[in-house]
Scaffold this motif. Structure first.
Motif, PDB file in Angstrom:
ATOM      1  N   SER A   1      17.075   0.521  -6.871  1.00 58.12           N
ATOM      2  CA  SER A   1      15.855   1.314  -7.056  1.00 58.12           C
ATOM      3  C   SER A   1      15.547   2.152  -5.821  1.00 58.12           C
ATOM      4  CB  SER A   1      14.670   0.409  -7.390  1.00 58.12           C
ATOM      5  OG  SER A   1      14.255  -0.322  -6.258  1.00 58.12           O
ATOM      6  N   HIS A   2      15.955   1.669  -4.646  1.00 60.86           N
ATOM      7  CA  HIS A   2      15.748   2.450  -3.419  1.00 60.86           C
ATOM      8  C   HIS A   2      16.602   3.721  -3.426  1.00 60.86           C
ATOM      9  CE1 HIS A   2      13.051  -0.017  -1.087  1.00 60.86           C
ATOM     10  NE2 HIS A   2      13.725  -1.088  -1.466  1.00 60.86           N
ATOM     11  N   PHE A   3      17.782   3.649  -4.010  1.00 67.10           N
ATOM     12  CA  PHE A   3      18.651   4.817  -4.053  1.00 67.10           C
ATOM     13  C   PHE A   3      18.210   5.822  -5.105  1.00 67.10           C
ATOM     14  CE2 PHE A   3      21.692   1.685  -2.230  1.00 67.10           C
ATOM     15  CZ  PHE A   3      21.841   2.313  -1.009  1.00 67.10           C
ATOM     16  N   LYS A   4      17.480   5.382  -6.119  1.00 67.08           N
ATOM     17  CA  LYS A   4      17.042   6.264  -7.195  1.00 67.08           C
ATOM     18  C   LYS A   4      15.734   6.978  -6.874  1.00 67.08           C
ATOM     19  CE  LYS A   4      19.202   3.482 -10.766  1.00 67.08           C
ATOM     20  NZ  LYS A   4      18.982   2.581 -11.892  1.00 67.08           N
ATOM     21  N   ASP A   5      14.986   6.475  -5.903  1.00 67.65           N
ATOM     22  CA  ASP A   5      13.694   7.071  -5.572  1.00 67.65           C
ATOM     23  C   ASP A   5      13.872   8.468  -5.000  1.00 67.65           C
ATOM     24  OD1 ASP A   5      12.425   4.804  -6.422  1.00 67.65           O
ATOM     25  OD2 ASP A   5      12.333   3.917  -4.417  1.00 67.65           O
ATOM     26  N   GLU A   6      12.826   9.260  -5.100  1.00 63.23           N
ATOM     27  CA  GLU A   6      12.880  10.616  -4.566  1.00 63.23           C
ATOM     28  C   GLU A   6      12.905  10.588  -3.040  1.00 63.23           C
ATOM     29  OE1 GLU A   6       8.374  12.156  -4.371  1.00 63.23           O
ATOM     30  OE2 GLU A   6       9.078  11.701  -6.395  1.00 63.23           O
TER      31      GLU A   6
ATOM     32  N   ALA B   1       0.818  -1.212   0.000  1.00 63.50           N
ATOM     33  CA  ALA B   1       0.000   0.000   0.000  1.00 63.50           C
ATOM     34  C   ALA B   1       0.849   1.257   0.000  1.00 63.50           C
ATOM     35  CB  ALA B   1      -0.932  -0.001   1.210  1.00 63.50           C
ATOM     36  N   PHE B   2       2.026   1.208   0.638  1.00 61.14           N
ATOM     37  CA  PHE B   2       2.865   2.394   0.730  1.00 61.14           C
ATOM     38  C   PHE B   2       4.117   2.281  -0.134  1.00 61.14           C
ATOM     39  CE2 PHE B   2       0.508   2.162   4.717  1.00 61.14           C
ATOM     40  CZ  PHE B   2      -0.126   3.383   4.671  1.00 61.14           C
ATOM     41  N   ALA B   3       4.175   1.278  -0.980  1.00 64.15           N
ATOM     42  CA  ALA B   3       5.363   1.065  -1.803  1.00 64.15           C
ATOM     43  C   ALA B   3       5.316   1.925  -3.060  1.00 64.15           C
ATOM     44  CB  ALA B   3       5.474  -0.404  -2.194  1.00 64.15           C
ATOM     45  N   VAL B   4       6.476   2.251  -3.557  1.00 57.98           N
ATOM     46  CA  VAL B   4       6.614   2.991  -4.800  1.00 57.98           C
ATOM     47  C   VAL B   4       6.316   2.028  -5.945  1.00 57.98           C
ATOM     48  CG1 VAL B   4       8.257   4.300  -6.207  1.00 57.98           C
ATOM     49  CG2 VAL B   4       8.338   4.462  -3.728  1.00 57.98           C
ATOM     50  N   PRO B   5       5.632   2.471  -7.035  1.00 57.67           N
ATOM     51  CA  PRO B   5       5.275   1.553  -8.118  1.00 57.67           C
ATOM     52  C   PRO B   5       6.449   0.754  -8.679  1.00 57.67           C
ATOM     53  CG  PRO B   5       4.120   3.620  -8.395  1.00 57.67           C
ATOM     54  CD  PRO B   5       5.055   3.789  -7.235  1.00 57.67           C
ATOM     55  N   SER B   6       7.644   1.351  -8.751  1.00 59.80           N
ATOM     56  CA  SER B   6       8.795   0.604  -9.255  1.00 59.80           C
ATOM     57  C   SER B   6       9.154  -0.543  -8.314  1.00 59.80           C
ATOM     58  CB  SER B   6       9.992   1.532  -9.435  1.00 59.80           C
ATOM     59  OG  SER B   6      10.381   2.076  -8.183  1.00 59.80           O
TER      60      SER B   6
ATOM     61  N   TYR C   1      12.029  11.062   0.809  1.00 59.69           N
ATOM     62  CA  TYR C   1      10.772  10.926   1.531  1.00 59.69           C
ATOM     63  C   TYR C   1      10.358  12.276   2.094  1.00 59.69           C
ATOM     64  CZ  TYR C   1       7.374   9.400   4.969  1.00 59.69           C
ATOM     65  OH  TYR C   1       6.235   9.241   5.706  1.00 59.69           O
ATOM     66  N   ASP C   2       9.098  12.643   1.862  1.00 66.02           N
ATOM     67  CA  ASP C   2       8.562  13.901   2.364  1.00 66.02           C
ATOM     68  C   ASP C   2       7.196  13.631   2.968  1.00 66.02           C
ATOM     69  OD1 ASP C   2       8.117  16.568   2.926  1.00 66.02           O
ATOM     70  OD2 ASP C   2       7.482  17.049   0.885  1.00 66.02           O
ATOM     71  N   VAL C   3       7.102  13.722   4.290  1.00 60.65           N
ATOM     72  CA  VAL C   3       5.858  13.391   4.977  1.00 60.65           C
ATOM     73  C   VAL C   3       4.747  14.383   4.648  1.00 60.65           C
ATOM     74  CG1 VAL C   3       6.305  14.662   7.107  1.00 60.65           C
ATOM     75  CG2 VAL C   3       4.960  12.571   7.187  1.00 60.65           C
TER      76      VAL C   3
END
Length: 153
Positions: free
Chosen positions: A78-83, A42-47, A85-87
């Motif tokens: 892919s974790h390093f390429k993601d934007e 539910a909270f995962a990035v689509p990639s 985190y901004d709550v």
């Protein structure tokens, strides 16, 4: 990464417990699938979801972890390429409190309060001889109650 986990069967544990052996044997394991209707992404990035779905196709039912190191490497990269985190993207779009919480001034004041409180704890430990706040001098009581109020306000 895999959806199937090798778990010892109840019969194997019961028979081993009778013999005094609590370690189940490899041949006595049962593969239990994890429920598919639970939305763990539910909270995962689509990639990340796509990478996980791809890894599930090659998952071996006898292991907890997938065998492919390339899939694991792709997931880590892919974790390093993601934007970042901004709550604040989960906050409401309208209202006074979301505006306050998104404010840079609020963030700066909160950080200053944490730093000031930390410094005051050092002063309090060094110069306050009493163990309890109600026994301390007036200055220590006022500052202690003020910091407590500001953190809860």
């Amino acid at each position: 990464l895999c959806t199937k986990v090798a778990m010892p069967s109840t019969a194997a544990i019961a028979s081993d417990a009778k013999n005094g052996d609590m370690i189940p044997h490899r041949a006595d394991t049962t593969v239990l699938p994890i429920k598919e209707d639970v939305d763990i992404d539910a909270f995962a990035v689509p990639s990340q979801v796509q990478a996980k779905q791809n890894s599930l196709k090659d998952a071996s039912p006898d292991t907890v972890f997938c065998d492919s190191t390339q899939e694991l490497s792709t997931l880590i990269h892919s974790h390093f390429k993601d934007e970042a985190y901004d709550v604040t993207k989960y906050y409401k779009k309208t209202g006074v409190f979301q505006a306050i919480a998104k404010s840079r001034y609020f963030e700066a004041i909160s950080m200053a309060l944490v730093i000031t409180s930390s410094l005051w704890m050092a002063v309090d430990i060094d110069y306050n001889p009493s163990s309890f706040l109600h026994e301390a001098s007036t200055l220590f009581q006022v500052v202690g109650h003020t910091i407590c109020f500001l953190f809860t306000a």
